[in-house]
Design a protein around this motif. Structure first.
Motif, short mmCIF file in Angstrom:
data_model
loop_
_atom_site.label_atom_id
_atom_site.label_comp_id
_atom_site.label_asym_id
_atom_site.label_seq_id
_atom_site.Cartn_x
_atom_site.Cartn_y
_atom_site.Cartn_z
N THR A 86 0.62 0.17 10.79
CA THR A 86 0.70 -0.97 11.70
C THR A 86 1.41 -2.14 11.03
O THR A 86 2.33 -2.74 11.60
CB THR A 86 -0.70 -1.40 12.17
OG1 THR A 86 -1.28 -0.32 12.91
CG2 THR A 86 -0.63 -2.64 13.04
N VAL A 87 1.01 -2.44 9.81
CA VAL A 87 1.62 -3.56 9.08
C VAL A 87 3.10 -3.28 8.83
O VAL A 87 3.95 -4.16 8.99
CB VAL A 87 0.86 -3.83 7.76
CG1 VAL A 87 1.61 -4.82 6.89
CG2 VAL A 87 -0.54 -4.32 8.05
N GLU A 88 3.43 -2.03 8.48
CA GLU A 88 4.84 -1.66 8.26
C GLU A 88 5.66 -1.88 9.53
O GLU A 88 6.75 -2.43 9.49
CB GLU A 88 4.91 -0.19 7.84
CG GLU A 88 6.31 0.32 7.63
CD GLU A 88 6.33 1.82 7.30
OE1 GLU A 88 7.34 2.46 7.63
OE2 GLU A 88 5.35 2.33 6.74
N TYR A 89 5.12 -1.47 10.68
CA TYR A 89 5.83 -1.65 11.94
C TYR A 89 5.95 -3.12 12.33
O TYR A 89 6.94 -3.54 12.91
CB TYR A 89 5.16 -0.86 13.06
CG TYR A 89 5.30 0.65 12.95
CD1 TYR A 89 6.46 1.22 12.44
CD2 TYR A 89 4.27 1.48 13.33
CE1 TYR A 89 6.58 2.59 12.34
CE2 TYR A 89 4.40 2.86 13.24
CZ TYR A 89 5.56 3.41 12.73
OH TYR A 89 5.69 4.77 12.64
N VAL A 90 4.94 -3.90 11.99
CA VAL A 90 5.01 -5.35 12.25
C VAL A 90 6.16 -5.96 11.44
O VAL A 90 6.98 -6.71 11.97
CB VAL A 90 3.66 -6.05 11.91
CG1 VAL A 90 3.84 -7.55 11.79
CG2 VAL A 90 2.62 -5.70 12.94
#
Length: 179
Positions: A104-108
């Motif tokens: 999720t953080v990577e996609y953000v």
């Protein structure tokens, strides 16, 4: 992901341009020998990532069509990647292991790199429709840009109720996050 986009766009250009895509390069050539060649404006196909077609002339409109096509592919891929972070966020009972939170953080960060902080819109976040742990991950990942992310303060306001729904103490989990 890009394959579906490519098939849709390829079918819309069928008959005019034969398009092949490999690692973000759009390659074009046309089989219409009757089209007039451009003089000094001819562009080698190598410029489009096809060294096997070097010295092939580009016909009028072909370069522009290929550029429009490439822009559409990139735009569609960017829109899909921009919404990837929402998959975990809005998956209420989804996984909250370290791998999914990291994803999720990577996609953000990917969405912010492609679209800037305004590309993340948190205005639609409701405490009863989000995964609380992913919401906190998104809030922490975007905290440095909180003023530029639409709905960031709203999402922070929804976080305590979401966390309580998951049996987590908002005072402990949200330490350091303020409007």
């Amino acid at each position: 992901m890009e394959e579906d986009i490519m098939n849709d766009l390829r079918s819309s250009l069928a008959g005019f341009v034969d398009v092949s895509v490999g690692s973000q390069n759009v390659s074009t050539h046309t089989s219409r020998a009757s089209l007039p060649r451009l003089g000094h404006e001819s562009v080698s196909a190598q410029n489009w990532g096809r060294p096997d077609l070097d010295n092939t002339a580009v016909y009028p409109g072909q370069a522009a069509s290929a550029q429009v096509f490439q822009a559409r592919v990139q735009e569609s891929a960017a829109l899909k990647s921009a919404s990837k972070w929402k998959q975990h966020l809005f998956s209420i009972h989804g996984s909250t292991d370290v791998d999914s939170i990291s994803e999720t953080v990577e996609y953000v960060f990917e969405a912010m790199t492609q679209h800037g902080p305004t590309g993340l819109d948190l205005r639609g976040v409701a405490s009863n429709s989000v995964n609380a742990e992913h919401l906190v991950a998104v809030l922490r990942a975007t905290a440095a840009n909180r003023d530029a992310v639409p709905g960031w303060a709203h999402a922070l306001g929804e976080a305590p109720a979401a966390l309580r729904r998951f049996g987590l103490d908002p005072d402990e989990v949200l330490v350091g996050l303020t409007v």
